[in-house]
Motif scaffolding. Structure first.
Motif, PDB file in Angstrom:
ATOM      1  N   MET A   1      47.835  32.118  32.195  1.00 14.41           N
ATOM      2  CA  MET A   1      47.432  32.811  33.431  1.00 14.41           C
ATOM      3  C   MET A   1      47.587  34.319  33.297  1.00 14.41           C
ATOM      4  N   LYS A   2      48.767  34.686  32.825  1.00 14.86           N
ATOM      5  CA  LYS A   2      49.076  36.108  32.607  1.00 14.86           C
ATOM      6  C   LYS A   2      48.030  36.747  31.700  1.00 14.86           C
ATOM      7  N   ASN A   3      47.694  35.989  30.632  1.00 14.44           N
ATOM      8  CA  ASN A   3      46.710  36.466  29.661  1.00 14.44           C
ATOM      9  C   ASN A   3      45.373  36.767  30.304  1.00 14.44           C
ATOM     10  N   LYS A   4      44.935  35.816  31.139  1.00 16.36           N
ATOM     11  CA  LYS A   4      43.631  35.980  31.811  1.00 16.36           C
ATOM     12  C   LYS A   4      43.630  37.228  32.665  1.00 16.36           C
ATOM     13  N   GLU A   5      44.721  37.446  33.389  1.00 16.67           N
ATOM     14  CA  GLU A   5      44.820  38.639  34.231  1.00 16.67           C
ATOM     15  C   GLU A   5      44.653  39.894  33.391  1.00 16.67           C
ATOM     16  N   LYS A   6      45.308  39.883  32.224  1.00 12.08           N
ATOM     17  CA  LYS A   6      45.211  41.049  31.313  1.00 12.08           C
ATOM     18  C   LYS A   6      43.761  41.261  30.862  1.00 12.08           C
ATOM     19  N   TRP A   7      43.088  40.122  30.551  1.00 15.27           N
ATOM     20  CA  TRP A   7      41.678  40.229  30.130  1.00 15.27           C
ATOM     21  C   TRP A   7      40.843  40.871  31.223  1.00 15.27           C
ATOM     22  N   PHE A   8      41.009  40.324  32.458  1.00 16.00           N
ATOM     23  CA  PHE A   8      40.216  40.853  33.559  1.00 16.00           C
ATOM     24  C   PHE A   8      40.489  42.337  33.776  1.00 16.00           C
ATOM     25  N   GLU A   9      41.766  42.684  33.662  1.00 14.55           N
ATOM     26  CA  GLU A   9      42.138  44.080  33.856  1.00 14.55           C
ATOM     27  C   GLU A   9      41.438  44.952  32.797  1.00 14.55           C
ATOM     28  N   HIS A  10      41.437  44.416  31.565  1.00 12.32           N
ATOM     29  CA  HIS A  10      40.792  45.156  30.474  1.00 12.32           C
ATOM     30  C   HIS A  10      39.289  45.321  30.742  1.00 12.32           C
ATOM     31  N   ILE A  11      38.658  44.188  31.121  1.00 11.35           N
ATOM     32  CA  ILE A  11      37.203  44.235  31.403  1.00 11.35           C
ATOM     33  C   ILE A  11      36.941  45.190  32.555  1.00 11.35           C
ATOM     34  N   PHE A  12      37.768  45.107  33.614  1.00 13.23           N
ATOM     35  CA  PHE A  12      37.593  45.950  34.802  1.00 13.23           C
ATOM     36  C   PHE A  12      37.619  47.434  34.424  1.00 13.23           C
ATOM     37  N   ASN A  13      38.598  47.770  33.581  1.00 14.35           N
ATOM     38  CA  ASN A  13      38.756  49.182  33.248  1.00 14.35           C
ATOM     39  C   ASN A  13      37.752  49.694  32.220  1.00 14.35           C
ATOM     40  N   ASN A  14      37.374  48.817  31.300  1.00 15.47           N
ATOM     41  CA  ASN A  14      36.562  49.310  30.190  1.00 15.47           C
ATOM     42  C   ASN A  14      35.090  48.906  30.233  1.00 15.47           C
ATOM     43  N   SER A  15      34.646  48.283  31.324  1.00 18.53           N
ATOM     44  CA  SER A  15      33.219  47.966  31.376  1.00 18.53           C
ATOM     45  C   SER A  15      32.467  49.300  31.455  1.00 18.53           C
ATOM     46  N   GLY A  16      31.234  49.303  31.036  1.00 23.26           N
ATOM     47  CA  GLY A  16      30.474  50.563  30.952  1.00 23.26           C
ATOM     48  C   GLY A  16      30.164  51.174  32.300  1.00 23.26           C
ATOM     49  N   VAL A  17      30.403  50.453  33.391  1.00 22.31           N
ATOM     50  CA  VAL A  17      30.058  51.005  34.711  1.00 22.31           C
ATOM     51  C   VAL A  17      31.316  51.366  35.490  1.00 22.31           C
ATOM     52  N   GLY A  18      31.145  52.343  36.377  1.00 20.90           N
ATOM     53  CA  GLY A  18      32.268  52.725  37.224  1.00 20.90           C
ATOM     54  C   GLY A  18      32.365  51.769  38.401  1.00 20.90           C
ATOM     55  N   ILE A  19      33.614  51.435  38.794  1.00 21.09           N
ATOM     56  CA  ILE A  19      33.785  50.526  39.940  1.00 21.09           C
ATOM     57  C   ILE A  19      34.667  51.222  40.978  1.00 21.09           C
ATOM     58  N   LEU A  20      34.207  51.151  42.221  1.00 22.04           N
ATOM     59  CA  LEU A  20      34.914  51.829  43.322  1.00 22.04           C
ATOM     60  C   LEU A  20      34.940  50.861  44.503  1.00 22.04           C
ATOM     61  N   ILE A  21      36.153  50.586  45.016  1.00 22.94           N
ATOM     62  CA  ILE A  21      36.221  49.698  46.188  1.00 22.94           C
ATOM     63  C   ILE A  21      36.790  50.499  47.359  1.00 22.94           C
ATOM     64  N   VAL A  22      36.046  50.495  48.481  1.00 24.20           N
ATOM     65  CA  VAL A  22      36.518  51.220  49.673  1.00 24.20           C
ATOM     66  C   VAL A  22      36.558  50.258  50.857  1.00 24.20           C
ATOM     67  N   ASP A  23      37.428  50.592  51.838  1.00 27.52           N
ATOM     68  CA  ASP A  23      37.457  49.722  53.022  1.00 27.52           C
ATOM     69  C   ASP A  23      36.514  50.280  54.089  1.00 27.52           C
ATOM     70  N   LYS A  24      36.568  49.609  55.259  1.00 27.33           N
ATOM     71  CA  LYS A  24      35.625  49.991  56.321  1.00 27.33           C
ATOM     72  C   LYS A  24      35.786  51.427  56.766  1.00 27.33           C
ATOM     73  N   ASN A  25      37.016  51.958  56.608  1.00 29.19           N
ATOM     74  CA  ASN A  25      37.251  53.355  57.006  1.00 29.19           C
ATOM     75  C   ASN A  25      36.947  54.330  55.879  1.00 29.19           C
ATOM     76  N   ARG A  26      36.380  53.798  54.785  1.00 32.68           N
ATOM     77  CA  ARG A  26      36.006  54.581  53.600  1.00 32.68           C
ATOM     78  C   ARG A  26      37.231  55.125  52.872  1.00 32.68           C
ATOM     79  N   THR A  27      38.336  54.386  52.971  1.00 34.33           N
ATOM     80  CA  THR A  27      39.510  54.756  52.176  1.00 34.33           C
ATOM     81  C   THR A  27      39.383  54.067  50.815  1.00 34.33           C
TER      82      THR A  27
END
Ligand code: ATP
Ligand code: MG
Length: 380
Positions: A1-27
């Motif tokens: 489980m821990k391993n998978k989390e690390k993989w996802f974290e790696h993919i999240f950070n190093n994918s070629g596209v930028g990712i930005l998550i904001v809430d309804k108040n644009r925070t």
């Protein structure tokens, strides 16, 4: 489980596209490393901040909130090209795609850096603009040159015309002045013979009429009517000779005429006469320049395969081989600047080939001279 989390974290950070998550108040709730790289901020500088920091101005941030953000919330998705502000103050073009997540409570933005492409497009558009204006100015320059060329051509023609008129006027003017001197002398010695006086006055009348006729001939010759008419090469030659023959004879040039065509052509009469005149004048120039003793110009017409031909041949020394393909070029002349503008044959070629849909060519002949050939379609 821990391993998978690390993989996802790696993919999240190093994918070629930028990712930005904001809430309804644009925070800003989450960003990945690629996004931080695109906008130049560290993770800590963005988290829990209002998304306004990413916009080039408060105004555009507000607009983005009102239009883009609300559109995503309503339609679940949005895709547009937009300008973000880099941490260093510069602006960067991005492609931004939005998706609603967590029961419409948050928006996940996927961002790609398209700055280079947009810059390139802008550069290209600028280049296109300069190219267009360069083309425009070149066209203007060419038009102006064309106008000057026509003007110079007209001036040269007028100079030539004055030359020929003065040549043809010399003889009748001399005869008028001789007659008046004669009459004056008679008056002085008081020898009045009415009949003789009347005869002499008739002579003056004849000369004056001759002067007036030459002017009319020239006026008709140089009239610029752009109307095509039915005529024949023979008529064209005969009318041209009316004007130029005295000068040719004066330069001891024999003319041999051999008309065999007599077919109709449909053409610009005056322009065609101009061409014949140019060719004859060139032959005359060559005779004088090369100091030729037995001078002959042969003018021949004949018909072949739906075309009427006019060949004008001289024995004036011919055209140097290396110049044969240059003589029709604008401004090409082997004469001194006072004797030749180099426009005669170039204008003649335009008249025959562009205006009259025929051909004008030149070769050296067997009689140590040049032959110019005009070929025009026969009018059926
Ligand atoms: N019959 C000819 N014999 C020898 N050379 C000729 C003959 N006709 C033309 N040429 C050559 O072709 C050149 C170009 O002729 P073109 O009539 O175009 O100009 P040009 O006679 O020099 O000047 P202009 O514009 O005053 O007529 C001449 O300078 C001459 O060298
Ligand atoms: Mg000439």
């Amino acid at each position: 489980m821990k391993n998978k989390e690390k993989w996802f974290e790696h993919i999240f950070n190093n994918s070629g596209v930028g990712i930005l998550i904001v809430d309804k108040n644009r925070t800003i709730l989450e960003v990945n490393k690629t996004f931080c790289d695109i906008v130049g901020y560290s993770y800590e500088e963005l988290i829990n901040k209002h998304a306004r920091v990413l916009h080039i101005s408060d105004e555009s941030s507000k607009k983005f909130g009102e239009i883009a953000f609300n559109t995503v919330l309503e339609n679940n998705t949005l895709d547009l090209e937009y300008k973000f502000r880099h941490r260093d103050g510069s602006s960067i073009w991005i492609k931004i795609t939005g998706d609603v997540i967590k029961d419409k409570q948050e928006v996940l933005w996927i961002i790609t850096n398209i700055n280079k492409r947009v810059m390139f497009q802008e550069e290209l558009a600028k280049l296109n603009d300069t190219l267009n204006s360069k083309i425009d100015s070149q066209i203007k320059i060419l038009r102006e040159k064309d106008r000057q060329l026509q003007y110079q051509g007209r001036l040269a023609q007028m100079g030539e015309m004055l030359n020929m008129i003065s040549h043809q006027w010399r003889q009748p003017l001399m005869s008028i002045s001789a007659t008046t001197s004669f009459l004056q002398a008679k008056l002085l010695i008081e020898e009045f013979n009415q009949e003789e006086f009347l005869n002499e006055l008739h002579l003056i009348d004849d000369s004056a009429e001759h002067l007036s006729n030459t002017i009319n001939d020239f006026r008709n010759f140089f009239k610029l009517d752009k109307q095509k008419v039915i005529t024949s090469l023979e008529d064209i030659v005969e009318n041209t000779l009316k004007i130029v023959k005295p000068i040719l004879l004066n330069n001891q040039i024999n003319l041999i005429i051999d008309f065999k065509s007599h077919d109709n052509i449909y053409t610009l009469e005056n322009e065609l006469r101009q061409v014949v005149l140019n060719i004859l004048k060139n032959a005359e120039d060559a005779f004088i320049e090369n100091n030729i003793k037995n001078r002959t110009i042969q003018i021949k017409t004949y018909s072949k395969n739906d075309f009427a031909y006019l060949d004008i041949s001289d024995n004036a020394g011919g055209i140097k081989e290396e110049n044969l393909n240059k003589i029709f070029n604008t401004y090409f002349t082997t004469k001194s600047s006072t004797n030749g503008t180099g426009l005669g044959l170039c204008m003649s070629k335009t008249i025959i080939e562009d205006n009259c849909k025929g051909y004008l060519t030149a070769i050296n002949n067997k009689n140590n001279g040049a032959t110019f050939s005009i070929k025009l379609p026969i009018k059926k």
